[in-house]
Design an enzyme around this catalytic site. Structure first.
Site, PDB file in Angstrom:
ATOM      1  N   HIS A   1      -7.285  43.895 -21.446  1.00  0.00           N
ATOM      2  CA  HIS A   1      -8.668  43.392 -21.396  1.00  0.00           C
ATOM      3  C   HIS A   1      -9.169  42.928 -22.769  1.00  0.00           C
ATOM      4  O   HIS A   1     -10.213  42.278 -22.854  1.00  0.00           O
ATOM      5  CB  HIS A   1      -9.627  44.468 -20.870  1.00  0.00           C
TER       6      HIS A   1
ATOM      7  N   ASP B   1      -1.149  45.171 -13.411  1.00  0.00           N
ATOM      8  CA  ASP B   1      -2.270  46.119 -13.361  1.00  0.00           C
ATOM      9  C   ASP B   1      -3.226  45.625 -12.266  1.00  0.00           C
ATOM     10  O   ASP B   1      -3.295  44.425 -12.000  1.00  0.00           O
ATOM     11  CB  ASP B   1      -2.956  46.112 -14.735  1.00  0.00           C
TER      12      ASP B   1
ATOM     13  N   HIS C   1      -6.325  45.349 -12.361  1.00  0.00           N
ATOM     14  CA  HIS C   1      -7.412  44.546 -12.927  1.00  0.00           C
ATOM     15  C   HIS C   1      -6.866  43.288 -13.592  1.00  0.00           C
ATOM     16  O   HIS C   1      -5.793  43.311 -14.198  1.00  0.00           O
ATOM     17  CB  HIS C   1      -8.187  45.381 -13.968  1.00  0.00           C
TER      18      HIS C   1
ATOM     19  N   ASP D   1      -2.606  51.369 -11.560  1.00  0.00           N
ATOM     20  CA  ASP D   1      -3.853  51.624 -10.844  1.00  0.00           C
ATOM     21  C   ASP D   1      -3.892  50.910  -9.492  1.00  0.00           C
ATOM     22  O   ASP D   1      -4.918  50.922  -8.805  1.00  0.00           O
ATOM     23  CB  ASP D   1      -5.083  51.288 -11.720  1.00  0.00           C
TER      24      ASP D   1
HETATM   25  C1  SP5 Z   1      -6.688  48.999 -18.585  1.00  0.00           C
HETATM   26  C2  SP5 Z   1      -7.559  49.174 -17.384  1.00  0.00           C
HETATM   27  O1  SP5 Z   1      -7.047  49.461 -16.297  1.00  0.00           O
HETATM   28  N1  SP5 Z   1      -8.893  49.104 -17.536  1.00  0.00           N
HETATM   29  C3  SP5 Z   1      -9.744  49.221 -16.423  1.00  0.00           C
HETATM   30  C4  SP5 Z   1     -11.179  49.361 -16.780  1.00  0.00           C
HETATM   31  C5  SP5 Z   1     -12.010  49.413 -15.528  1.00  0.00           C
HETATM   32  N2  SP5 Z   1     -13.354  49.816 -15.771  1.00  0.00           N
HETATM   33  C6  SP5 Z   1     -14.302  49.556 -14.710  1.00  0.00           C
HETATM   34  C7  SP5 Z   1     -13.904  50.219 -13.436  1.00  0.00           C
HETATM   35  C8  SP5 Z   1     -14.820  49.839 -12.300  1.00  0.00           C
HETATM   36  C9  SP5 Z   1     -14.480  50.667 -11.086  1.00  0.00           C
HETATM   37  N3  SP5 Z   1     -15.311  50.367  -9.967  1.00  0.00           N
HETATM   38  C10 SP5 Z   1     -15.135  51.296  -8.890  1.00  0.00           C
HETATM   39  C11 SP5 Z   1     -16.034  50.907  -7.771  1.00  0.00           C
HETATM   40  C12 SP5 Z   1     -16.017  51.987  -6.695  1.00  0.00           C
HETATM   41  N4  SP5 Z   1     -14.852  51.862  -5.863  1.00  0.00           N
HETATM   42 ZN    ZN Z   2      -6.379  48.400 -14.723  1.00  0.00          ZN
END
Ligand code: SP5
Ligand code: ZN
Length: 348
Positions: free
Chosen positions: A160, A197, A199, A286
């Protein structure tokens, strides 16, 4: 397969993050990599070594702006001196759209260099982030020394982080730093970064968006429903010379193994067409069904299959650890993935 690991990651251990309006215990916990390390030793994946030689900051400056590095180095001390909460640096006002004037105010700087409120800085954060980048650089050097595959057990993660922005638990973009090293020190011409990942790696995308030598391929949860929300759509295809060298494959919430693996096959086809000298895998776990901030439904048997398919590229492969927050399952999922890879290679 060799694993590179540094215990300096422990210097980054913030007490909280601000997520969806709540101050919570960070998901990105130091235990994550300790559990992975234990499993790697127990399952005899291969030797574990520490970062080698001295870290050369020039290798990091190829990716990140000097003013950003200097911010990371001094953020905590200046914040505390200016009256910020000594528990951790976190922005209260983000520099967005037209409100992006520079500042020297230590209480405001975090809002200039961050894009979320989940990425706190503590006294040891900079040193931990440097150590994490050093792990990636050492791993890249081993690839140049003809090691066929290396696992960089990085923490904090990196995908990120942009040229001058931290967010998503990331400060320095370890995969991008490794890619630049392979190109500049190793003379490699083409690299593919495959990001699995859950994300979208908005930082990696930004860094290479206008470049055709580094292909960025990402499979992730649809940004319309999940973080990082504002980047990672399928129509982001690169710009200028880099047009066609950025590919996003967003998948719906609850995507399962079948859907993920068919996206992986598409991504691997594009990687092959790029004819890279090396593949860097931004390896996040994840996507696992039990991940507390995930949203896909992959079960542990998915990871050996993913490793197997990536192995079939038969290319030098650098694995860089990214996310994965179902701490108890991380060891199993990472080792399953790496073993699936190793067992399906003609070269180790
Ligand atoms: C490296 C990495 O995996 N960073 C991820 C950072 C994510 N941070 C925000 C997570 C938002 C999660 N939302 C959950 C909603 C309810 N299911
Ligand atoms: Zn992630």
């Amino acid at each position: 397969m060799i694993t590179v690991y540094s215990e300096d990651h422990r210097l980054h251990h913030p007490p909280h993050e601000l997520l969806d309006g709540s101050l919570i215990t960070p998901y990105e916990d130091p235990q994550r990599v300790e559990i992975i390390l234990d499993a790697i030793l127990r399952q005899e994946i291969g030797p574990v070594i520490q970062p080698q030689a001295l870290l050369d900051l020039d290798d990091i400056r190829r990716v990140h702006h000097t003013d950003y590095l200097s911010y990371l180095e001094h953020a905590y001390t200046s914040w505390v001196e200016a009256g910020g909460n000594p528990k951790a640096v976190l922005p209260s006002a983000l520099a967005v759209r037209w409100m992006n004037r520079g500042t020297k105010n230590p209480l405001a700087l975090p809002g200039y260099y961050s894009f979320d409120t989940s990425t706190p800085i503590v006294a040891g954060t900079y040193q931990a982030a440097l150590a994490s980048a050093h792990v990636a650089l050492t791993s890249a050097e081993m690839i140049l020394q003809r090691e066929p595959s290396v696992y960089a057990l990085c923490r904090p993660p990196g995908h990120h982080a942009g040229v001058n922005l931290c967010g998503g638990y990331c400060f320095l973009n370890n995969a991008a730093i490794a890619a630049e090293y392979l190109i500049h020190k190793g003379g490699l011409s083409r690299i593919a970064i495959l990001d699995i990942d859950i994300h979208h790696g908005n930082g990696t995308q930004q860094i290479f968006y206008e470049r055709s030598d580094v292909l960025y391929m990402s499979i992730h949860i649809d940004p319309q429903i999940e973080y990082p929300y504002f980047s990672g759509f399928a129509d982001e295809e690169g710009a200028g010379e880099g047009f066609g060298y950025n590919r996003n494959i967003p998948l719906p919430q609850n995507a399962d193994q079948t859907l993920f693996l068919s996206a992986l096959d598409q991504a691997l086809d594009d990687v092959r067409k790029h004819e890279p000298d090396c593949v860097i895998v931004s390896a996040g776990f994840d996507t696992y069904i039990e991940d507390p901030i995930g949203g896909f439904t992959l079960t542990p048997d998915a990871y050996p299959i993913m490793g197997t398919r990536i192995a079939q590229l038969q290319l030098p492969t650098l694995f860089v650890q990214e996310g994965g927050y179902a701490i108890q399952a991380l060891g199993t999922n990472v080792c399953g993935f790496l073993s699936g890879f190793q067992n399906n290679r003609s070269v180790a």
